[in-house]
Design a protein around this motif. Structure first.
Motif, mmCIF file in Angstrom:
data_model
loop_
_atom_site.group_PDB
_atom_site.id
_atom_site.type_symbol
_atom_site.label_atom_id
_atom_site.label_comp_id
_atom_site.label_asym_id
_atom_site.label_seq_id
_atom_site.Cartn_x
_atom_site.Cartn_y
_atom_site.Cartn_z
ATOM 1 N N THR A 224 0.852 -1.188 0.000
ATOM 2 C CA THR A 224 0.000 0.000 0.000
ATOM 3 C C THR A 224 0.884 1.233 0.000
ATOM 4 O OG1 THR A 224 -0.106 -0.296 2.359
ATOM 5 C CG2 THR A 224 -2.050 -0.927 1.096
ATOM 6 N N ALA A 225 0.494 2.208 -0.762
ATOM 7 C CA ALA A 225 1.281 3.429 -0.855
ATOM 8 C C ALA A 225 0.389 4.600 -0.507
ATOM 9 C CB ALA A 225 1.840 3.589 -2.255
ATOM 10 N N VAL A 226 0.937 5.561 0.234
ATOM 11 C CA VAL A 226 0.182 6.752 0.584
ATOM 12 C C VAL A 226 0.355 7.758 -0.542
ATOM 13 C CG1 VAL A 226 -0.149 8.500 2.352
ATOM 14 C CG2 VAL A 226 0.799 6.275 2.947
ATOM 15 N N ALA A 227 -0.684 8.484 -0.860
ATOM 16 C CA ALA A 227 -0.571 9.488 -1.899
ATOM 17 C C ALA A 227 -0.502 10.863 -1.249
ATOM 18 C CB ALA A 227 -1.765 9.417 -2.833
ATOM 19 N N ALA B 262 -0.528 16.862 -2.963
ATOM 20 C CA ALA B 262 -0.261 17.486 -4.260
ATOM 21 C C ALA B 262 -0.519 16.513 -5.400
ATOM 22 C CB ALA B 262 1.182 17.977 -4.307
ATOM 23 N N PHE B 263 -0.191 15.269 -5.150
ATOM 24 C CA PHE B 263 -0.406 14.265 -6.180
ATOM 25 C C PHE B 263 -1.898 14.053 -6.414
ATOM 26 C CE2 PHE B 263 -1.225 9.723 -7.057
ATOM 27 C CZ PHE B 263 -0.746 9.702 -8.350
ATOM 28 N N VAL B 264 -2.636 13.938 -5.337
ATOM 29 C CA VAL B 264 -4.076 13.750 -5.456
ATOM 30 C C VAL B 264 -4.687 14.924 -6.202
ATOM 31 C CG1 VAL B 264 -6.231 13.572 -4.177
ATOM 32 C CG2 VAL B 264 -4.210 12.351 -3.384
ATOM 33 N N GLN B 265 -4.194 16.108 -5.864
ATOM 34 C CA GLN B 265 -4.726 17.293 -6.506
ATOM 35 C C GLN B 265 -4.423 17.274 -8.002
ATOM 36 O OE1 GLN B 265 -3.364 20.712 -4.431
ATOM 37 N NE2 GLN B 265 -5.366 21.692 -4.589
ATOM 38 N N SER B 266 -3.193 16.876 -8.314
ATOM 39 C CA SER B 266 -2.825 16.859 -9.733
ATOM 40 C C SER B 266 -3.646 15.835 -10.499
ATOM 41 C CB SER B 266 -1.335 16.577 -9.884
ATOM 42 O OG SER B 266 -1.098 15.201 -9.770
ATOM 43 N N LEU C 53 6.865 7.255 -7.178
ATOM 44 C CA LEU C 53 6.751 6.384 -6.016
ATOM 45 C C LEU C 53 8.057 6.458 -5.228
ATOM 46 C CD1 LEU C 53 5.002 4.148 -4.651
ATOM 47 C CD2 LEU C 53 6.389 2.534 -5.921
ATOM 48 N N VAL C 54 7.918 6.846 -4.002
ATOM 49 C CA VAL C 54 9.121 6.975 -3.176
ATOM 50 C C VAL C 54 9.032 5.974 -2.043
ATOM 51 C CG1 VAL C 54 10.491 8.559 -1.799
ATOM 52 C CG2 VAL C 54 9.085 9.425 -3.658
ATOM 53 N N MET C 55 10.044 5.167 -1.914
ATOM 54 C CA MET C 55 10.058 4.230 -0.788
ATOM 55 C C MET C 55 11.257 4.535 0.078
ATOM 56 S SD MET C 55 8.830 0.675 -2.416
ATOM 57 C CE MET C 55 8.605 -0.300 -0.972
ATOM 58 N N GLU C 56 10.994 4.972 1.265
ATOM 59 C CA GLU C 56 12.102 5.279 2.160
ATOM 60 C C GLU C 56 12.228 4.177 3.187
ATOM 61 O OE1 GLU C 56 12.664 9.747 3.131
ATOM 62 O OE2 GLU C 56 10.566 9.412 2.673
ATOM 63 N N LYS C 57 13.336 4.115 3.734
ATOM 64 C CA LYS C 57 13.568 3.084 4.755
ATOM 65 C C LYS C 57 12.632 3.282 5.922
ATOM 66 C CE LYS C 57 18.197 1.198 4.571
ATOM 67 N NZ LYS C 57 19.556 1.360 5.034
ATOM 68 N N ASN C 58 12.047 2.188 6.379
ATOM 69 C CA ASN C 58 11.204 2.208 7.568
ATOM 70 C C ASN C 58 10.004 3.138 7.449
ATOM 71 O OD1 ASN C 58 13.105 0.521 8.663
ATOM 72 N ND2 ASN C 58 14.273 2.256 9.458
ATOM 73 N N ALA D 209 5.464 3.376 1.713
ATOM 74 C CA ALA D 209 5.685 3.882 0.364
ATOM 75 C C ALA D 209 4.749 5.059 0.120
ATOM 76 C CB ALA D 209 5.407 2.787 -0.641
ATOM 77 N N LYS D 210 5.190 5.981 -0.694
ATOM 78 C CA LYS D 210 4.409 7.185 -0.881
ATOM 79 C C LYS D 210 4.458 7.588 -2.352
ATOM 80 C CE LYS D 210 3.734 11.570 1.475
ATOM 81 N NZ LYS D 210 4.275 12.535 2.422
ATOM 82 N N VAL D 211 3.341 8.033 -2.837
ATOM 83 C CA VAL D 211 3.331 8.547 -4.198
ATOM 84 C C VAL D 211 3.283 10.057 -4.109
ATOM 85 C CG1 VAL D 211 2.170 8.516 -6.412
ATOM 86 C CG2 VAL D 211 2.056 6.533 -4.937
#
Lengths: 641, 653
Positions: free
Chosen positions: A451-454, A457-461, A503-508, A511-513
């Motif tokens: 699952t990735a959080v959006a 700004a992305f949602v708006q776009s 899509l950015v996945m950072e440690k710990n 995931a985020k879009v």
């Protein structure tokens, strides 16, 4: 993540079906069958491969139907080996399985005098651990594991099982039939998103004829025989085939108004009929529709057979067990009836080697030696039944195509044929397919959804409209007749929304879009841009000559600005579609920028190799971004001319 | 249209070589719908094996449509269809027969030996419908060799012994089969002629139905298109003694006198026979029967059969095909399978609807058939209430009353708005009118007992006048009605009549096949009120008359007929009649046009209202409704010639 399938039985063979599937840490045993062809340790699946402690390693056992090659080892496994976890099967299977197991145990112990593998008590105890399920009922085995049964045809209560752990899902078909017969419907399943399908492949290469043809041949053989005053012996297994043939005969008798009696040898079959009558909801559409007025298993023309009737005169039809004339009542009747050429014996589709059934099917013997002292004259007719409750190659392909899983494992079939089917599935359907042998493990990757959080700004776009305007005038309308009718180009607006994000996945972190503008902020980085530069030599003479030929009448001048204007005019002339901006000291076309280079040692200048110059070359210093490369080279080539 | 290979592929689950190659071909020809073999493989096989009988039935039905396209496909399909005769649902089995019949109609039914066990089995089936469906197919079947012919005849004879009630139909089938297989008949007769000789005491063994059946077979041989089918002349003489039974069985083919003529002619010569089978005895009667539709070109060349093909009109021919099907609903309706019957009618309607192209739809026979089907639908609905041994449907009596009323109206319309009805056609309609009357009478709950009784006797009188010259035989039902009427006597004392009497007579009714002879003309009219709709009403002043401009086109209306413009102000329920003078109309007889301004007098005090306008024709009916006499207007019953047209009027502001 992977799904591991350990094939303990029915790998490249038919018999002792047993597959251990590990999905996301859950281990399920599908079927627990025995092999009828072996009497030694090969009879049962090699349970030692599961691990030391069954109760800890196995989450549950799922039994698809009551045939011994799918359930035969169950009492042994639970009572002798000590498994005590949950066991799932459908209601009819739970009802009929003890009959089957008890019958088998009796044959083993009492007739063949073998050491018994499990006792009657074992069967009873084993059945207590069974949890019955209904069709399409989703059962939550534990927190993560869901199972669901689907109708499979084949025999009463047969089911295909769907199992899901987390995002990984699979189907184990057991045995199934895609064409309905007289008493059972066709297999049915939903379109599921699956990683794996484990399917039977009994008829991996056979494409069967219409079922009507089989019925016709059977009825014709039986009718001809009884019309000629003969007796028909139908050695048959108590459950399934006997009921189907009986419905068929009953219907035919009814229509043809035949009075010849049909008999069932006492015992298992009659008991089984009782169960069939109760389990109507698991039968075919026709029987379900009509049972309120007439239960199809209430056979009007069927009577109980007495031993004394064997030698009674007159035609009759008799169903007797066991199916392969391996002993018991069917053998007894066979001994009496075989010597008359008027009589008929129908043989089931498959007989184990060594039985009389097998001898009758392989060539037409005239004499059969039963033992040292007994020899039977066989003069009767033999009819081989081609009924089979398994689906054919087309059915398997249809089901696989319908489910379209990512991987297929074939079990319950003959090795060379399975290989052919495997090839077809891979080439025609493009699905990875395996046909493991016994005790092999196949490992396939499984689905895992992240699952990735959006970001906002992305949602708006995403919700921003993305209008595109285009005019469409129908050309042909502007023909000869449209002189008085002005064609108004219609404006078309399209709104194809495109969601672009990163899509950015950072440690710990989850995931985020994000939107592309946010990225730099988020990473705390600066924007880098790649630019190209080239200092391009141009020959003034060239330009001037051009100028003259175009005869625009401008006075010759060698000032820088004039040169630029000259170039600008030329560019406007050649590249009509782009917008050229003149900033005095430089020209700008999109990201392309050109100015007169006055430096002698411009770093972007290449050494001029044209030694014989008439004029002092001019230099245009150009720079451009990546995306305008094509345009840049076009302009440069023009400058050079 | 797909290729034959693709069609064949639908019958086989294995992907055929031909379609594998075809796939690449189809891709080349750009526009064609690309059908690959593997997709359609076994489509019909799966359909015919489906768990749901509705699917199986539909598969059989669509097979029938496709077999017309290709005989090779038909041959393959037959292999499957023959097995479907063993299906566990009767509806599916009957549909399989229907499909086979269709195949036979188009000459695509090629029976093989492997089919025979299943097929002949159905001839001795317990179910009457199955047996008769099987025999219907057999009438048209062409059997390839003597062995099959012999087994077929044997089974038919078994059928005869088992079910004596089928006798007439079986004899009829034997006659048809015999005509199709003259040579085989001769061979069979040679073998069995011993059995047919009189026994020692000089009496023929004719009470033996078997002999009778063989006689029918024998006498059909000379009519075969195969020449030199000589049958011993004595056989024909034997057949004469059996005349009643044979002529009863062959009543749809030949009249008793014609048969006698034929038999005596044949018994005088020993063949080859050059005489004509005198069908003319029944000409104009039901004798078009040698199913004009069925004996298509494959039997052309045979003068005898062609004779029956005098219905040259293509439209009428196709209508007859439909009517043939309509007849088949009767056993269903009688047995209480009304839904089944209605379904057949619906499919007939759909079939007709596909024939809307051009001249067909405008033809008289088309309109007639459409009407006829509607009538059948009503009759079937009404009949449910009279089916014995079934509970009354939940719908109340009012419903039946309504249906019967509608049926009555439709029948009078049918009778009066068509010209060129042959005697048989007219009698058929009259018979239906009689049935309607009887249905009404046999329900005590329905009133107008006396009126109905009067109508019954009037209709019967009309029928009698048609029957007078004796060229057409009255049906059993008519004879029963005649008897009943004479029993009741002329007293017309309705109260003394027992509904049970009527009901018993109704039992003898059986829907005969209606065959159109062509030449039907539909009397109808087109009415148009120009420039009038909801937004553009005509103006009126309350209390003063208003003129309604009508553009009228009349089709097939004779100058003598009395036409009326019927105008009803909606909501007020006030009907005016305006007489239309036929002399006003210009143009020739079958297509006349006039512009006529119809006065409407009693304009109400309303802001706006609508008037329904309709053109009606007066016709002479059996029972004159006296109630009409009270005011000026039509004196007889009216039949509307067009749909009612709404005229919008609004007050002048």
């Amino acid at each position: 993540m992977a799904i591991d399938s350990l094939v303990l039985g029915a790998g490249q063979e038919v018999g002792k079906s047993c597959v251990i599937v590990t999905i996301n840490g859950k281990r399920i045993m599908f079927d627990c069958g025995m092999h009828m062809g072996h009497l030694d340790h090969r009879r049962y699946p090699d349970f030692s491969l599961i691990g030391p402690n069954f109760n800890q390693t196995l989450t549950c056992i799922i039994i698809t139907h009551f045939h011994l090659d799918h359930i035969g080892a169950l009492p042994y496994f639970t009572e002798v080996c000590g498994y005590s976890g949950p066991i799932y099967m459908t209601y009819p299977t739970k009802a009929l399985a003890p009959l089957m197991l008890e019958d088998y145990r009796k044959v083993m112990v009492e007739r063949r005098g073998e050491e018994e593998q499990f006792t009657s008590e074992h069967i009873v105890e084993c059945m207590k651990k069974v949890i019955p399920v209904d069709l399409k009922q989703t059962v939550q085995v534990d927190k993560d594991l869901q199972i669901r049964a689907y109708y499979a045809g084949h025999v009463l209560g047969a089911a295909m099982f769907y199992a899901k752990v987390g995002d990984a899902a699979m189907v184990y078909t057991g045995d199934y039939n895609m064409t309905p017969d007289r008493h059972l419907g066709a297999a049915q399943i939903d379109r599921l998103s699956l990683d794996l399908v484990i399917t039977e492949s009994t008829y991996a290469t056979t494409i069967r004829d219409s079922k009507y043809a089989r019925e016709r041949e059977f009825l014709r053989a039986v009718h001809t025989c009884v019309a000629g005053g003969g007796k028909v012996l139908i050695p048959s297994f108590a459950l399934g085939r006997a009921q189907e043939l009986c419905i068929l005969l009953e219907d035919y008798w009814e229509r043809m108004n035949l009075k010849v009696p049909i008999y069932f040898s006492a015992g298992l079959t009659r008991q089984a009929n009782m169960y069939y009558k109760m389990l109507i909801s698991w039968t075919s559409q026709k029987i379900k529709e009509t049972y309120s007025t007439h239960n199809a298993f209430d056979f009007k023309n069927v009577h109980k057979f007495e031993r004394s009737m064997i030698d009674a005169p007159g035609p009759c039809v008799l169903f007797a067990t066991p199916g392969m004339i391996s002993g018991g009542f069917s053998l007894e009747v066979f001994k009496h009836w075989a010597p008359s050429e008027k009589n008929l014996v129908t043989m089931p589709g498959y007989c184990v080697a060594g039985t009389i059934g097998h001898k009758l099917m392989s060539g037409k013997p005239t004499k059969i030696d039963l033992d040292k002292d007994t020899r039977i004259d066989v003069r009767c007719q033999i009819h081989q039944l081609t009924f089979s409750p398994h689906t054919d190659a087309k059915g398997i392909m249809d089901l696989v195509k319908f489910l379209s899983p990512k991987h297929v494992i074939l079990v319950h079939g003959e090795k060379p044929r399975m290989a052919t089917l495997k090839g077809r599935i891979q080439s025609e359907l493009g699905i990875q397919c395996y046909d493991p042998a016994n005790n092999e493990t196949v490992s396939v990757p499984s689905t895992h959804y992240a699952t990735a959080v959006a970001s906002d700004a992305f949602v708006q776009s995403c919700s921003n409209p993305n209008f595109k305007f285009s005019t469409s005038g129908s050309e042909h309308e502007q023909g000869s007749s449209s002189s008085n009718r002005k064609s108004i180009p219609r404006l078309q607006v399209s709104d194809d929304r495109v969601a672009e994000g990163i899509l950015v996945m950072e440690k710990n972190k989850k995931a985020k879009v994000v939107h592309q503008d946010e990225l730099l902020v988020m990473l705390e980085e600066k924007k880098h841009q790649v630019k190209f530069a080239y200092c391009c030599p141009a020959h003034i003479g060239n330009l001037q000559e051009n100028q003259e030929t175009e005869s625009t009448g401008l006075p010759l001048s060698s000032t820088n600005n004039d040169m630029l204007q000259l170039l600008s005019a030329k560019l406007t002339n050649e590249l009509s579609e782009v917008n050229i901006q003149d900033f005095g000291d430089h020209l700008q076309v999109e990201s392309f920028r050109v100015s007169i280079c006055s430096k002698e040692d411009c770093p972007y200048r290449l050494s001029d190799n044209g030694g014989e110059e008439h004029y002092e070359p001019m230099f245009f210093c150009c720079s451009w971004a990546m995306e305008d490369e094509k345009l840049a080279w076009k302009v440069i080539s023009m400058c050079q001319k | 249209m797909v290729s034959e290979d693709i069609l064949l592929q639908t019958l086989s689950k294995k992907v055929l070589v031909a379609t594998k190659e075809k796939k690449s071909l189809a891709q080349c020809s750009d526009e064609q719908l690309e059908v690959s073999g593997s997709i359609v493989a076994g489509a019909f096989m799966h359909g015919l094996e489906d768990e749901f009988h509705e699917v199986r039935k539909a598969a059989c039905h669509s097979l029938g449509t496709l077999t017309i396209l290709s005989s090779k496909f038909a041959g393959e399909a037959l292999n499957l269809l023959m097995d479907v005769l063993n299906d566990d649902s009767m509806l599916v089995r009957l549909q399989a027969f229907e499909t086979m019949h269709q195949m036979a109609t188009f000459g695509h039914l090629k029976v093989q030996e492997k089919h025979m066990h299943m097929f002949l089995g159905t001839l001795v089936d317990r179910n009457t419908l199955t047996r008769s469906a099987a025999r219907k197919v057999l009438k048209l079947a062409k059997l390839p060799d003597l062995k099959l012919f012999r087994s077929t005849i044997d089974t038919l004879l078994d059928n005869l012994e088992m079910c004596p009630q089928d006798e007439a139909d079986i004899l009829n089938v034997l006659f048809h089969i015999g005509r199709n297989h003259g040579k085989f008949v001769v061979r069979i007769i040679e073998e069995v002629s011993q059995q047919m000789e009189p026994v020692s005491n000089g009496k023929l063994g004719f009470d033996n139905v078997r002999v009778g059946a063989l006689l029918v077979l024998a006498i059909s041989a000379p009519l075969s298109q195969e020449r030199d089918c000589s049958i011993p002349p004595s056989i024909f003489s034997y057949a004469v003694t059996y005349l009643g039974r044979i002529s009863h069985a062959l009543s749809d083919i030949i009249h008793q006198e014609g048969l006698l003529n034929y038999l005596s002619q044949c018994s005088r010569s020993s063949g080859p026979y050059d005489m004509e089978f005198d069908f003319s005895a029944k000409r104009g009667g039901t004798s078009e029967i040698l199913s004009p539709t069925v004996k298509k070109p494959r039997e052309a060349g045979n003068s005898l059969v062609e004779y029956s093909l005098d219905v040259q009109d293509e439209v009428t021919k196709s209508m007859n095909v439909v009517l043939e099907k309509v007849k088949d609903i009767w056993p269903f309706v009688q047995a209480g399978f009304t839904t089944e019957g209605l379904r057949t009618l619906r499919s007939c309607r759909e079939e007709l609807a596909t024939l809307t192209s051009g001249s067909i739809a405008s033809g008289g026979s088309f309109a007639f058939t459409m009407q006829y089907i509607k009538i059948m639908k009503l009759l079937a609905k009404a009949w449910v209430n009279f089916v014995p041994s079934r509970h009354l449907p939940s719908s109340g009596m009012g419903d039946l009353d309504f249906v019967l009323g509608k049926l009555d109206a439709r029948l009078s319309e049918l009778k009066s708005t068509f010209i060129g009805l042959s005697k048989v056609e007219e009698l058929h309609i009259l018979e239906l009118v009689l049935v309607t009357c009887m249905l009404k009478l046999s329900k005590v709950e329905i009133c107008c007992h006396l009126g109905t009784l009067r109508k019954l006797s009037c209709t019967m009188a009309h029928a009698e006048s048609l029957l007078e010259d004796g060229t057409v035989e009255p049906s059993r039902f008519m004879i029963e009605v005649r008897k009943l009427l004479s029993e009741i006597g002329t007293s017309l004392n309705g109260s003394s009549c027992n509904p049970v009497l009527f009901r018993r007579v109704l039992e003898s009714f059986f829907l005969e096949r209606l065959v159109l002879c062509g030449g039907l003309k539909h009397i109808k009219a087109d009415l148009d009120i120009p420039d009038n709709d909801y937004e553009h009403p005509l103006c009126f002043v309350a209390g003063l008359p208003v003129g309604i401009p009508c553009h009228i086109t009349l089709h097939n209306v004779s100058v003598e007929s009395r036409l009326w413009l019927k105008m009803t102000a909606n909501g007020i329920d006030d009907t005016h009649f305006v007489s239309l003078d036929s002399n006003l109309f210009g143009g020739c007889d079958d297509h006349r046009i006039v512009v006529f301004t119809a006065p409407f007098y009693k304009t109400p005090k309303a802001f706006s209202f609508t008037v329904s306008v309709c053109i009606c024709m007066e016709y002479l009916s059996e029972d004159e409704d006296v109630s009409f006499l009270k005011r000026c207007g039509p004196r007889h019953e009216l039949a509307s010639l067009c749909r009612e047209k709404e005229v919008f009027l609004s007050m002048v502001k």
